[in-house]
Each structure stands twice: as C-alpha cells, then as structure tokens.
Design an enzyme around this catalytic site. Structure first.
Site, mmCIF file in Angstrom:
data_model
loop_
_atom_site.group_PDB
_atom_site.id
_atom_site.type_symbol
_atom_site.label_atom_id
_atom_site.label_comp_id
_atom_site.label_asym_id
_atom_site.label_seq_id
_atom_site.Cartn_x
_atom_site.Cartn_y
_atom_site.Cartn_z
ATOM 1 N N CYS A 133 15.754 30.559 35.149
ATOM 2 C CA CYS A 133 16.348 31.460 34.155
ATOM 3 C C CYS A 133 15.279 32.386 33.570
ATOM 4 O O CYS A 133 14.067 32.148 33.725
ATOM 5 C CB CYS A 133 17.038 30.653 33.056
ATOM 6 S SG CYS A 133 15.909 29.943 31.850
ATOM 7 N N ASN B 133 15.531 18.785 33.413
ATOM 8 C CA ASN B 133 16.244 19.382 32.277
ATOM 9 C C ASN B 133 16.754 18.314 31.322
ATOM 10 O O ASN B 133 17.186 17.242 31.730
ATOM 11 C CB ASN B 133 17.347 20.349 32.722
ATOM 12 C CG ASN B 133 18.360 19.754 33.672
ATOM 13 O OD1 ASN B 133 18.056 18.886 34.459
ATOM 14 N ND2 ASN B 133 19.587 20.234 33.585
ATOM 15 N N GLU C 116 11.822 23.460 34.142
ATOM 16 C CA GLU C 116 10.554 24.181 34.349
ATOM 17 C C GLU C 116 9.707 24.152 33.081
ATOM 18 O O GLU C 116 8.489 23.960 33.126
ATOM 19 C CB GLU C 116 10.828 25.649 34.703
ATOM 20 C CG GLU C 116 11.559 25.869 36.011
ATOM 21 C CD GLU C 116 13.077 25.893 35.871
ATOM 22 O OE1 GLU C 116 13.630 25.119 35.051
ATOM 23 O OE2 GLU C 116 13.706 26.682 36.585
#
Ligand code: THU
Length: 158
Positions: free
Chosen positions: A111, A61, A74
């Site tokens: 998410c 991230n 991701e």
C-alpha cells in the site's frame, strides 16, 4: 507543455531463478502469513526483511477492531528491524499474501503508506532495498523502494 516519463524497471522472475538468499527470504515471508492477525479482512500478509549482516527480521499484518489502529506486515517488520537494529541496514524485503483461497497468483502490491515508510528506511540508510513481491504465477523484483513511489515526498522538501 512538456511530458515527463518515469521509467520503473521490474524484473519478473520465477521462484527457482532467485538466489538462495532471496528464496529463503520469500519462504520466510510466506510462513509469516500463517501467523498474522487478520480476523476482519481474512487477508494474511507476511514480510521478511534481510539485514546486511544476514539476519532476517519478520512481521505480519496486525488488525484491530478500530481498523486504522492496525498495521500492515511491511511496516511491522521494517519498524521492528529499524527499532531493534538501528545500526544494521536493511538490504531486501520480501512480501507475500494469501486470502481464503491461498497465496495470490499475482505479486502483492504494498500500500501507499508502506511504500512511504519503506522509502524512509531506504533514505535513512542511503542504500537501496531490493523488494521481492511474491505471487504464485510470478515474482516481481524491484531494485529499490524509490521505484515503487515516483515523485515521493521526502526530507528534501522540509
Ligand atoms: N495489508 C498489508 O499487510 N500489506 C499491504 O501492503 C496491503 C494490506 C494488510 C492490511 C490489512 O490487515 C489487510 O492487509 C487488508 O487490507
């Protein structure tokens, strides 16, 4: 009125029972957490994408003072894979996360935005992407991204 039920199958496994290639993928995702840029949340996420030719593309991230400008691990990993190896299909992704106390005991749950993006890749290559969600207590293995996003919006609606 009728009820519809959607069944999602999640395999709950421990690290040792994974195939070697998946153990390696999980290790790479874990390693990524130590080089992520997360000064605001102190929540470090790593992702490792396995391509069908055996190559692994990693990401983590990347946060920003203007928070919406950051990106989850991701998507960093999968967008990089899709942009640099457009002809090689991704077959699996491992995701790991740690906070100030270390790796999370329960598997990290991607998410909604990441699920939608990963689903786009699964649909693009018309092939399932196995998802490994790492936790120190247990690991979840999900056979395809579409199981993570029931009733998803997709190109079929366009
Ligand atoms: N984050 C990820 O990288 N992946 C997820 O699936 C959930 C959240 C990041 C975004 C942000 O940098 C931090 O974790 C806290 O939300």
């Amino acid at each position: 009125m009728t009820d519809k039920q959607i069944l999602i199958n999640i395999k709950v496994v421990d690290f040792q029972s994974l195939d070697e290639i998946y153990r390696d993928l999980v290790e790479k995702a874990k390693l990524q957490t130590s080089i992520s840029y997360a000064p605001y949340s102190q929540f470090n996420v790593g992702a490792a994408v396995l391509l069908e030719n055996g190559q692994v593309v990693c990401g983590n991230n990347q946060e920003n003072a203007a928070s919406p400008s950051g990106l989850c691990a991701e998507r960093v990993a999968m967008f990089y894979a899709n942009s640099q190896y457009p002809d090689v299909k991704p077959v699996a992704i491992a995701i790991a996360a740690k906070n100030k106390d270390g790796f999370l005991p329960n598997p990290i749950s991607p998410c909604g935005g990441c699920r939608q993006s990963l689903l786009e890749t699964e649909n693009r290559y018309k092939s399932p992407i196995v998802t490994l969600l790492y936790g120190t207590k247990e690991i979840f293995v999900i056979d395809r991204i579409s199981h993570l996003l029931p009733l998803a919006f997709s190109q079929e609606y366009l």
